[in-house]
Design an enzyme around this catalytic site. Structure first.
Site, short mmCIF file in Angstrom:
data_model
loop_
_atom_site.label_atom_id
_atom_site.label_comp_id
_atom_site.label_asym_id
_atom_site.label_seq_id
_atom_site.Cartn_x
_atom_site.Cartn_y
_atom_site.Cartn_z
N ARG A 192 0.72 -3.15 7.19
CA ARG A 192 1.45 -2.26 8.08
C ARG A 192 2.23 -2.93 9.20
O ARG A 192 3.25 -2.39 9.64
CB ARG A 192 0.49 -1.21 8.65
N ASP A 220 -18.98 -2.05 -10.61
CA ASP A 220 -19.51 -1.17 -11.67
C ASP A 220 -20.56 -1.98 -12.41
O ASP A 220 -20.95 -3.06 -11.95
CB ASP A 220 -18.33 -0.74 -12.59
N LYS A 247 0.35 -8.05 -3.02
CA LYS A 247 -0.98 -7.44 -3.26
C LYS A 247 -0.81 -6.02 -3.78
O LYS A 247 -0.21 -5.17 -3.13
CB LYS A 247 -1.81 -7.44 -1.98
N GLN A 277 -7.65 -1.26 12.05
CA GLN A 277 -8.16 -2.62 11.83
C GLN A 277 -8.99 -3.08 13.03
O GLN A 277 -8.44 -3.28 14.11
CB GLN A 277 -6.95 -3.55 11.60
N ASP A 318 0.84 -1.20 0.00
CA ASP A 318 0.00 0.00 0.00
C ASP A 318 0.87 1.25 0.00
O ASP A 318 0.94 2.00 0.97
CB ASP A 318 -0.96 -0.04 1.21
N ASP A 347 -5.89 -6.18 -6.12
CA ASP A 347 -7.00 -5.83 -5.20
C ASP A 347 -7.66 -4.54 -5.67
O ASP A 347 -7.51 -3.49 -5.06
CB ASP A 347 -6.43 -5.69 -3.78
N ARG A 356 -1.92 -9.22 12.67
CA ARG A 356 -1.09 -8.42 13.56
C ARG A 356 -0.29 -9.33 14.50
O ARG A 356 -0.67 -10.47 14.74
CB ARG A 356 -1.97 -7.52 14.45
N LYS A 409 -11.02 -4.31 -6.15
CA LYS A 409 -12.38 -4.27 -5.60
C LYS A 409 -13.35 -3.72 -6.65
O LYS A 409 -14.06 -2.73 -6.43
CB LYS A 409 -12.43 -3.41 -4.33
N THR A 416 -14.21 -3.80 6.21
CA THR A 416 -14.06 -3.67 7.67
C THR A 416 -14.45 -2.26 8.13
O THR A 416 -14.79 -2.07 9.29
CB THR A 416 -12.61 -3.95 8.12
O1 C5P Z 1 -3.88 -3.19 8.10
P1 C5P Z 1 -2.92 -3.68 7.04
O2 C5P Z 1 -1.92 -2.65 6.64
O3 C5P Z 1 -2.28 -5.01 7.35
O4 C5P Z 1 -3.84 -3.87 5.79
C1 C5P Z 1 -3.58 -4.78 4.76
C2 C5P Z 1 -4.78 -4.82 3.86
O5 C5P Z 1 -5.93 -5.13 4.62
C3 C5P Z 1 -5.10 -3.50 3.16
O6 C5P Z 1 -4.44 -3.43 1.92
C4 C5P Z 1 -6.59 -3.56 3.01
O7 C5P Z 1 -6.93 -4.22 1.81
C5 C5P Z 1 -7.05 -4.44 4.15
N1 C5P Z 1 -7.62 -3.69 5.27
C6 C5P Z 1 -8.91 -3.96 5.69
N2 C5P Z 1 -9.48 -3.24 6.72
C7 C5P Z 1 -8.79 -2.30 7.36
C8 C5P Z 1 -7.48 -2.01 6.99
C9 C5P Z 1 -6.91 -2.73 5.92
O8 C5P Z 1 -9.55 -4.85 5.13
N3 C5P Z 1 -9.37 -1.63 8.35
#
Ligand code: C5P
Length: 238
Positions: free
Chosen positions: A218, A79, A47, A197, A25, A74, A188, A76, A138
């Site tokens: 992250r 449309d 990803k 998250q 990301d 990814d 995590r 998503k 989420t």
């Molecule tokens: O939180 P983290 O950096 O590990 O996020 C990895 C992936 O999880 C993100 O690229 C996103 O697709 C997904 N994500 C999620 N819900 C969140 C945060 C991230 O589904 N609150």
């Protein structure tokens, strides 16, 4: 195990590494490739999300494949069915192993996405990819409990091979559709920083609850030492 001890671990066994996806990301392909190469002993899947794809487009997919990763695209997609089919066809032709579609888009859209993805890969003589349906974001904290099972059913009927679901709904998803691949974000360290998250889960617990592919961002990419963070995150699995 502390991060410094964990540094001595060389990486995951191949069969586990095939089940870990590194969420790149970032908005810069050079930075994405630097992270991906550094963390390749721990991740077999890279990803590419909206941020990186908007910045670098198909080059991101090609470069990561050239570096030996399976690519999880990814995007998503959500449309009208025709547009989703065409975009998914491009994803298939690029060589994505996984492509995400929004189950919120409905049965016709999901089916169009699946058909487009398979057609794109087949036209390019590539292995059969997997369409993965997003069940509930989420960020959608108010989604009622019946939404995940409804969207799971929709996804399976439309031919999606997998779904994205939270650690909190893994067991339910496994019971409802054991053969559907379960992709799980929110991974995590035990007691680690949660960020935004709401459903954090450790790698070992996620596999235990029925995860097939872990999505990790992250917890490793924002660590001072990403390789040491990956080593400590996966310490229970090696
Ligand atoms: O939180 P983290 O950096 O590990 O996020 C990895 C992936 O999880 C993100 O690229 C996103 O697709 C997904 N994500 C999620 N819900 C969140 C945060 C991230 O589904 N609150």
């Amino acid at each position: 195990m502390s991060a410094s001890t964990a540094k001595t671990i060389d990486g995951l066994p191949a069969e586990v590494r095939a089940k870990t996806a590194l969420a790149l990301d970032v908005d810069d392909l050079v930075e994405a490739l630097r992270l991906a190469r550094q963390l390749s002993p721990w991740f077999g899947v890279a990803k590419v999300g909206l941020e990186l794809y908007t910045a670098a487009g198909p080059d991101a997919v090609g470069a990561l494949m050239d570096n030996g990763f399976d690519v999880f695209l990814d995007l998503k997609l959500h449309d009208i069915p025709t547009t989703v089919a065409r975009a998914a066809r491009v994803g298939g032709a690029l060589g994505a192993t996984y492509l995400t579609l929004h189950a919120h888009g409905g049965a016709d859209m999901l089916r169009a996405g699946v058909d487009g993805l398979l057609e794109g890969a087949s036209n390019a003589d590539l292995p059969v990819p997997m369409a993965v349906a997003i069940t509930v974001l989420t960020s959608d904290a108010d989604a009622p409990a019946h939404i995940m099972p409804n969207r799971l059913r929709l996804a399976v009927e439309a031919g999606c091979g997998g779904i994205v679901c939270s650690g909190a709904t893994l067991r339910e998803a496994r019971e409802l559709s054991p053969r559907t691949v379960r992709v799980v974000p929110g991974i995590r360290h035990a007691g680690g920083e949660q960020h935004d998250q709401p459903h954090p889960i450790t790698p070992a617990a996620a596999f235990e609850e029925g995860a097939d592919l872990l999505v990790i961002g992250r917890a490793v990419t924002q660590a001072d030492d990403p390789a040491a963070a990956a080593a400590s995150l996966f310490a229970e699995l090696v």
